[in-house]
Design an enzyme around this catalytic site. Structure first.
Site, mmCIF file in Angstrom:
data_model
loop_
_atom_site.group_PDB
_atom_site.id
_atom_site.type_symbol
_atom_site.label_atom_id
_atom_site.label_comp_id
_atom_site.label_asym_id
_atom_site.label_seq_id
_atom_site.Cartn_x
_atom_site.Cartn_y
_atom_site.Cartn_z
ATOM 1 N N TYR A 53 -1.939 -1.164 16.483
ATOM 2 C CA TYR A 53 -2.876 -1.659 15.278
ATOM 3 C C TYR A 53 -3.864 -2.441 15.517
ATOM 4 O O TYR A 53 -3.337 -3.331 16.418
ATOM 5 C CB TYR A 53 -1.688 -1.356 15.002
ATOM 6 N N LEU A 235 -1.749 7.911 0.053
ATOM 7 C CA LEU A 235 -2.150 7.334 -1.309
ATOM 8 C C LEU A 235 -3.480 8.315 -0.572
ATOM 9 O O LEU A 235 -4.576 8.183 -0.544
ATOM 10 C CB LEU A 235 -2.354 6.676 -1.705
ATOM 11 N N PHE A 237 -5.312 7.210 2.644
ATOM 12 C CA PHE A 237 -6.759 6.487 2.460
ATOM 13 C C PHE A 237 -7.225 5.942 1.055
ATOM 14 O O PHE A 237 -8.076 5.798 1.367
ATOM 15 C CB PHE A 237 -7.568 7.206 3.228
ATOM 16 N N GLY A 238 -6.241 5.846 0.345
ATOM 17 C CA GLY A 238 -6.322 5.751 -1.289
ATOM 18 C C GLY A 238 -7.473 6.204 -1.901
ATOM 19 O O GLY A 238 -7.924 6.009 -3.465
ATOM 20 N N THR A 241 -5.840 7.081 -5.649
ATOM 21 C CA THR A 241 -6.100 6.138 -7.040
ATOM 22 C C THR A 241 -6.821 6.002 -7.686
ATOM 23 O O THR A 241 -7.141 5.791 -8.633
ATOM 24 C CB THR A 241 -6.396 4.651 -6.612
ATOM 25 N N GLY A 242 -7.519 7.401 -6.963
ATOM 26 C CA GLY A 242 -9.055 7.565 -7.891
ATOM 27 C C GLY A 242 -10.890 6.699 -7.856
ATOM 28 O O GLY A 242 -11.337 7.123 -8.259
#
Length: 345
Positions: A53, A235, A237-238, A241-242
């Site tokens: 990372y 989630l 990769f987001g 969340t919509g």
């Protein structure tokens, strides 16, 4: 915050783990420390890193995440923080890391552990994980096993023997695997028992409303070996969340980094996301809270790894611990899953 015992270890880990893979790329050291302070002040005691990372992986930034954590960790009471990190496996083409050979053998494990300890500014690592197997397996969105890709691999008994020595030396406390298969989970556990070597205490794989592959054979292996899941990408990769449905923010990870997260660019992903967002809206729940509460509810999940690029995102994700889903919501989730099963597996 609630806590779970991590497999056969003596670790009591928070049900939310703070993920760190954006630190050093999308997040500065100041932002990383702000997130760490907030998360740990709100009951999180577990953070997850890796020698590779931040991501996307680059030679010039590799290791920065652990270094950021080390600067913060040096100012905290060490025994109040559970630190997990990982060794990179072979096959990713990192020519600049350990002379381009990332086998899970003695030389690589010992160097990787010592390098991580130095960056983390600590004497020991609580949970040391193999980021992906030494042997060939389908990974990062692949689903088909290709026997022609098999290659020479370090025997699992040899891998465990090195970890045994490092545990005896006090450099690591427990070991885990990541991006593993049911066969691997069972094999690691069997070899450890047969030879009196350290047993893995966790498996870190992707799991979300869009990727429920763990529900099958991996759940069976997890149950019989007592090796719980540390769920990453809850989630997706987001996506869950919509935010990609309408706003599609250009700086969001899937847009900012070309080719990153291809496992989530598959048919039916958008339809499934839209359906889950509608469930959340119908029950007056934030879509992110629905997704995180679902993962947290699974019997095989010891902790759910959340990551954020802003403090507001982190606050929203941590607030999800107050959301409990009822039977009606679970039924609606299963209806969507029957229409779009594992669209991002």
């Amino acid at each position: 915050m609630k806590y779970n015992k991590l497999g056969d270890s003596d670790l009591q880990v928070s049900k939310i783990t703070l993920g760190t893979m954006t630190w050093g790329n999308q997040n500065t050291i100041a932002e990383a420390h702000e997130q760490l302070d907030y998360a740990f002040d709100h009951g999180v005691n577990f953070l997850d890193a890796a020698e590779m990372y931040p991501v996307p992986v680059q030679e010039k930034t590799q290791g920065l995440t652990e270094s950021y954590i080390g600067e913060w960790l040096a100012k905290r009471q060490r025994d109040q923080v559970i630190v997990a990190t990982k060794i990179a496996g072979p096959g990713r083409g990192f020519a600049w890391l350990r002379s381009g050979v990332q086998k899970i053998d003695r030389a690589n494990i010992e160097q990787a552990v010592n390098d991580s300890l130095k960056r983390l500014q600590t004497d020991y690592i609580d949970l040391y994980q193999i980021h992906w197997p030494d042997r060939y397996v389908p990974r990062f969105g692949e689903t088909v096993y290709d026997v022609t890709k098999e290659h020479e691999t370090v025997p699992i008994s040899e891998q465990l023997a090195v970890f045994d020595d490092l545990i005896k030396a006090g450099k690591i406390r427990h070991i885990g695997v990541s991006n593993e298969t049911p066969w691997g989970l069972a094999k690691f556990s069997h070899v450890a028992k047969k030879k009196g070597l350290p047993k893995i205490v966790s498996i870190q794989n992707a799991y979300s409303l869009l990727n429920r592959a763990f529900d099958g054979a991996l759940a069976e292996a997890s149950h019989h070996t007592n090796v719980p899941l540390l769920a990453y990408s809850p989630l997706a990769f987001g996506l869950l969340t919509g935010k990609y449905l309408h706003d599609n923010p250009p700086k969001a990870r899937l847009n900012a980094f070309s080719g990153f997260g291809d496992r989530y660019r598959k048919p039916n992903v958008t339809n499934a996301v839209a359906a889950y967002v509608e469930i959340a809206k119908a029950h007056n729940i934030k879509p992110s809270a629905l997704a995180l509460a679902f993962v947290r509810s699974r019997w095989f999940v010891a902790s759910t790894i959340i990551g954020a690029t802003s403090l507001d995102q982190l606050k929203e994700n941590l607030d999800s611990v107050n959301v409990e889903l009822d039977s009606a919501i679970f039924a609606e989730i299963e209806n969507v899953n029957s229409l779009y099963p594992n669209p991002a597996q």
